[in-house]
Each structure stands twice: as C-alpha cells, then as structure tokens.
Design a protein around this motif. Structure first.
Motif, PDB file in Angstrom:
ATOM      1  N   TRP A  43     -13.742 -37.191  46.301  1.00 16.81           N
ATOM      2  CA  TRP A  43     -14.341 -38.081  45.308  1.00 16.81           C
ATOM      3  C   TRP A  43     -15.699 -38.588  45.767  1.00 16.81           C
ATOM      4  O   TRP A  43     -16.640 -38.677  44.973  1.00 16.81           O
ATOM      5  CB  TRP A  43     -13.414 -39.257  45.003  1.00 16.81           C
ATOM      6  N   LEU A  44     -15.825 -38.920  47.044  1.00 21.26           N
ATOM      7  CA  LEU A  44     -17.113 -39.388  47.556  1.00 21.26           C
ATOM      8  C   LEU A  44     -18.175 -38.296  47.495  1.00 21.26           C
ATOM      9  O   LEU A  44     -19.317 -38.544  47.082  1.00 21.26           O
ATOM     10  CB  LEU A  44     -16.967 -39.898  48.988  1.00 21.26           C
ATOM     11  N   VAL A  45     -17.808 -37.090  47.894  1.00 20.70           N
ATOM     12  CA  VAL A  45     -18.755 -35.974  47.845  1.00 20.70           C
ATOM     13  C   VAL A  45     -19.122 -35.655  46.393  1.00 20.70           C
ATOM     14  O   VAL A  45     -20.286 -35.367  46.083  1.00 20.70           O
ATOM     15  CB  VAL A  45     -18.178 -34.737  48.568  1.00 20.70           C
ATOM     16  N   LEU A  46     -18.146 -35.745  45.489  1.00 22.74           N
ATOM     17  CA  LEU A  46     -18.422 -35.502  44.073  1.00 22.74           C
ATOM     18  C   LEU A  46     -19.428 -36.512  43.536  1.00 22.74           C
ATOM     19  O   LEU A  46     -20.402 -36.136  42.868  1.00 22.74           O
ATOM     20  CB  LEU A  46     -17.124 -35.573  43.267  1.00 22.74           C
ATOM     21  N   MET A  47     -19.229 -37.781  43.827  1.00 20.94           N
ATOM     22  CA  MET A  47     -20.160 -38.809  43.331  1.00 20.94           C
ATOM     23  C   MET A  47     -21.555 -38.637  43.940  1.00 20.94           C
ATOM     24  O   MET A  47     -22.559 -38.738  43.239  1.00 20.94           O
ATOM     25  CB  MET A  47     -19.626 -40.211  43.639  1.00 20.94           C
ATOM     26  N   ALA A  48     -21.611 -38.376  45.242  1.00 23.70           N
ATOM     27  CA  ALA A  48     -22.905 -38.205  45.903  1.00 23.70           C
ATOM     28  C   ALA A  48     -23.641 -36.982  45.361  1.00 23.70           C
ATOM     29  O   ALA A  48     -24.851 -37.038  45.091  1.00 23.70           O
ATOM     30  CB  ALA A  48     -22.703 -38.076  47.413  1.00 23.70           C
ATOM     31  N   SER A  49     -22.925 -35.883  45.171  1.00 26.65           N
ATOM     32  CA  SER A  49     -23.589 -34.681  44.671  1.00 26.65           C
ATOM     33  C   SER A  49     -24.014 -34.845  43.211  1.00 26.65           C
ATOM     34  O   SER A  49     -25.040 -34.300  42.798  1.00 26.65           O
ATOM     35  CB  SER A  49     -22.690 -33.458  44.838  1.00 26.65           C
ATOM     36  N   ALA A  50     -23.267 -35.606  42.432  1.00 28.55           N
ATOM     37  CA  ALA A  50     -23.674 -35.860  41.048  1.00 28.55           C
ATOM     38  C   ALA A  50     -24.950 -36.699  41.004  1.00 28.55           C
ATOM     39  O   ALA A  50     -25.855 -36.432  40.199  1.00 28.55           O
ATOM     40  CB  ALA A  50     -22.548 -36.560  40.288  1.00 28.55           C
ATOM     41  N   VAL A  51     -25.046 -37.683  41.884  1.00 27.83           N
ATOM     42  CA  VAL A  51     -26.267 -38.507  41.948  1.00 27.83           C
ATOM     43  C   VAL A  51     -27.456 -37.669  42.402  1.00 27.83           C
ATOM     44  O   VAL A  51     -28.550 -37.741  41.827  1.00 27.83           O
ATOM     45  CB  VAL A  51     -26.040 -39.730  42.869  1.00 27.83           C
ATOM     46  N   VAL A  52     -27.254 -36.860  43.434  1.00 22.44           N
ATOM     47  CA  VAL A  52     -28.337 -35.991  43.918  1.00 22.44           C
ATOM     48  C   VAL A  52     -28.752 -35.019  42.817  1.00 22.44           C
ATOM     49  O   VAL A  52     -29.949 -34.755  42.624  1.00 22.44           O
ATOM     50  CB  VAL A  52     -27.904 -35.243  45.199  1.00 22.44           C
ATOM     51  N   ASN A  53     -27.790 -34.492  42.081  1.00 23.58           N
ATOM     52  CA  ASN A  53     -28.087 -33.566  40.986  1.00 23.58           C
ATOM     53  C   ASN A  53     -28.940 -34.250  39.923  1.00 23.58           C
ATOM     54  O   ASN A  53     -29.943 -33.689  39.467  1.00 23.58           O
ATOM     55  CB  ASN A  53     -26.775 -33.069  40.379  1.00 23.58           C
ATOM     56  N   MET A  54     -28.586 -35.462  39.534  1.00 26.70           N
ATOM     57  CA  MET A  54     -29.368 -36.169  38.507  1.00 26.70           C
ATOM     58  C   MET A  54     -30.782 -36.473  38.987  1.00 26.70           C
ATOM     59  O   MET A  54     -31.751 -36.283  38.251  1.00 26.70           O
ATOM     60  CB  MET A  54     -28.662 -37.467  38.109  1.00 26.70           C
ATOM     61  N   ILE A  55     -30.906 -36.930  40.222  1.00 25.09           N
ATOM     62  CA  ILE A  55     -32.234 -37.275  40.749  1.00 25.09           C
ATOM     63  C   ILE A  55     -33.087 -36.020  40.907  1.00 25.09           C
ATOM     64  O   ILE A  55     -34.269 -35.999  40.529  1.00 25.09           O
ATOM     65  CB  ILE A  55     -32.098 -38.037  42.084  1.00 25.09           C
ATOM     66  N   ALA A  56     -32.497 -34.959  41.458  1.00 25.02           N
ATOM     67  CA  ALA A  56     -33.257 -33.725  41.678  1.00 25.02           C
ATOM     68  C   ALA A  56     -33.715 -33.114  40.356  1.00 25.02           C
ATOM     69  O   ALA A  56     -34.856 -32.645  40.248  1.00 25.02           O
ATOM     70  CB  ALA A  56     -32.410 -32.728  42.460  1.00 25.02           C
ATOM     71  N   ASN A  57     -32.855 -33.132  39.368  1.00 24.14           N
ATOM     72  CA  ASN A  57     -33.260 -32.580  38.073  1.00 24.14           C
ATOM     73  C   ASN A  57     -34.264 -33.489  37.371  1.00 24.14           C
ATOM     74  O   ASN A  57     -35.083 -33.013  36.594  1.00 24.14           O
ATOM     75  CB  ASN A  57     -32.036 -32.344  37.190  1.00 24.14           C
ATOM     76  N   GLY A  58     -34.215 -34.778  37.664  1.00 26.68           N
ATOM     77  CA  GLY A  58     -35.166 -35.702  37.068  1.00 26.68           C
ATOM     78  C   GLY A  58     -36.568 -35.543  37.623  1.00 26.68           C
ATOM     79  O   GLY A  58     -37.555 -35.726  36.903  1.00 26.68           O
TER      80      GLY A  58
END
Length: 89
Positions: A43-58
């Motif tokens: 769950w922690l890795v999922l949340m962190a990777s989702a945040v990184v995904n949003m920031i990187a795509n932004g």
C-alpha cells in the motif's frame, strides 16, 4: 410429504421442524505478521508511485511517469492476488 421450501402458515404445528437457511459464520484466520507487513508495504509503495506518477506526468517527465505507473499497476495486481488467495483459505 412435506415441502421444505413452503412457507408455513401461522396456524401450522410449531413442533414440526423447519429447515434453517442461516449458515454459521466462517471465521477468517488472522494475518501473519509477514503478510500484514507485505500488505502495508504494498500500500505504501502504491501510494508513493501514484504520487510520483501524477507529478512526473504533470511536469512532462513521461518516462518517469511510465515507470511509476507500472509500479502502481504491479502493486495493485499483487494486492488483488494476496486478497483472493487469503479468501480461499
């Protein structure tokens, strides 16, 4: 011949046994500490990777967003497999 699916009338004999439809509640085995730690880590890795995904795509860093999205999808798949395997036991 008695019909077990017939709803008895209120004036029927109360001594006649009726089939029960309730099942005993199945108790789930508690998660082991290792399984609990794995689930928390996923769950922690999922949340962190989702945040990184949003920031990187932004910001336009699509290769990093692609990797982070792949990690998020992998975490989701492992969490689903872990949940389903626990339900069967």
């Amino acid at each position: 011949m008695t019909d077990p699916y017939r709803i008895p009338s209120p004036d029927s004999d109360p001594a006649t046994p009726r089939p029960t439809t309730s099942r005993p509640a199945a108790s789930k085995p508690a998660l082991s500490k290792g399984a609990l730690a794995l689930r928390a880590l996923l769950w922690l890795v999922l949340m962190a990777s989702a945040v990184v995904n949003m920031i990187a795509n932004g910001i336009g860093a699509w290769p990093l967003g692609l990797v982070a999205g792949g990690v998020a999808v992998a975490c989701i798949a492992v969490l689903i497999v872990h949940h389903v395997s626990r339900r069967k036991t």
